[in-house]
Design an enzyme around this catalytic site. Structure first.
Site, short mmCIF file in Angstrom:
data_model
loop_
_atom_site.label_atom_id
_atom_site.label_comp_id
_atom_site.label_asym_id
_atom_site.label_seq_id
_atom_site.Cartn_x
_atom_site.Cartn_y
_atom_site.Cartn_z
N ASP A 174 0.80 -1.31 -0.04
CA ASP A 174 -0.05 0.16 0.11
C ASP A 174 1.11 1.28 -0.05
O ASP A 174 1.38 1.91 0.95
CB ASP A 174 -0.80 -0.01 1.28
CG ASP A 174 -1.71 1.37 1.28
OD1 ASP A 174 -1.93 2.06 0.29
OD2 ASP A 174 -2.44 1.13 2.21
N LYS A 197 -0.23 3.69 -2.04
CA LYS A 197 -0.98 4.58 -2.45
C LYS A 197 -0.36 5.58 -3.76
O LYS A 197 -0.51 6.84 -3.60
CB LYS A 197 -1.59 5.51 -1.58
CG LYS A 197 -2.70 4.86 -0.75
CD LYS A 197 -3.71 5.66 0.16
CE LYS A 197 -4.26 4.53 1.13
NZ LYS A 197 -3.67 3.92 2.08
N ASP A 224 1.00 9.12 -9.39
CA ASP A 224 2.02 10.02 -10.22
C ASP A 224 1.66 9.50 -11.64
O ASP A 224 0.75 8.81 -12.08
CB ASP A 224 3.32 9.44 -9.44
CG ASP A 224 4.32 10.61 -9.69
OD1 ASP A 224 4.31 11.15 -10.70
OD2 ASP A 224 5.19 10.92 -8.87
#
Ligand code: BMP
Length: 244
Positions: free
Chosen positions: A73, A75, A78
């Site tokens: 994780d 997250k 980009d």
């Protein structure tokens, strides 16, 4: 022997292992070993990377091998190129990696999905979050985020156990996508809210299990609570895509 529904429920609980200080890293890695054979798997992320380095992430994945889902994780949020570089250097050994849906498809999630597929890992997209601030930007955009998810076709999505009505909306829109729901325990969600009320496949539980002196018992306690609330939901996976 534990009742059938409890045995099924425990396979719906993913334990988040988030060290608060450097001294927690080894304890949580040891916990990964303990909970992996019992629950659905583990999730590790930025706290483990920041305090234990990439070696700790790799070690968590190694210790849990064969014992359940290993979810990374970070997250990610980009451009596709950068998310691919991050995935290539950090997601080896993991079964799934989490990114934000708001990044969008073109030049973003489509590249990450392909990079993960090449590594043998699956993509999970955040479409809503468990904290109140999710209501400021993410939740007003839920339909758009779900449209991104429909286009990307990730293996799974993250939706909040703290708001089972949101989970239910996600389930309605994505009937065959795995839903993982954090926010149980420390953030106020009750075990079973996301699975029983929202139709999630997994609940993600961190501190409620990881801070316990006996994490395996705490994990079983969560499962017993879920099993008592909706045994019927546990015997048939809503997506046929959930725990295997
Ligand atoms: P805890 O049960 O200790 O609150 O931990 C929740 C875990 O789920 C954390 O690892 C956090 O990063 C993650 N999470 C969350 O709490 N809310 C979200 O919306 C998305 C998450 O990944």
């Amino acid at each position: 022997m534990e009742p059938l529904a409890v045995g099924e429920a425990v396979k719906r609980v993913i334990v988040a292992l988030d060290p608060a200080r450097r001294g927690d890293v080894d304890r949580l890695l040891d916990m990964a070993k303990q909970v992996c054979g019992v629950g659905a798997g583990i999730k590790v992320g930025l706290p483990m990377l920041a305090l234990g380095g990439s070696e700790a992430l790799a070690e968590a994945a190694r210790l849990c091998k064969g014992g359940g889902l290993r979810v990374l994780d970070l997250k990610l949020a980009d451009i596709g190129y950068i998310m691919r570089l991050a995935a290539e250097s950090l997601s080896r050994g993991f079964d799934a990696a989490i990114a934000h849906a708001f990044v969008g498809y073109e030049g973003g999630l489509v590249e990450l999905k392909k990079a993960l597929e090449d590594l043998g890992a699956r993509l999970v997209l955040v479409v809503s979050m468990s904290h109140p601030g999710s209501g400021e930007v993410l939740d007003p955009c839920l339909d758009k985020l779900l449209a991104v998810a429909r286009r990307v076709e990730p293996w799974g999505v993250v939706a909040p156990a703290t708001r089972p009505e949101v989970v239910a909306r996600v389930r309605e829109t994505l009937p065959t996508t795995v839903i993982m729901s954090p926010g149980v325990g420390a953030q106020g969600g009750r075990p079973g809210d996301a699975i029983c009320l929202g139709g999630a496949d997994y609940e993600i539980v961190g501190r409620m299990v990881a801070s316990s002196p006996d994490p395996v018992s705490a994990l079983r306690g969560v499962a017993e609570y879920i099993a008592a609330r909706c045994p019927e939901k546990l015997l048939h996976s809503s997506t046929g895509n959930g725990p295997s």
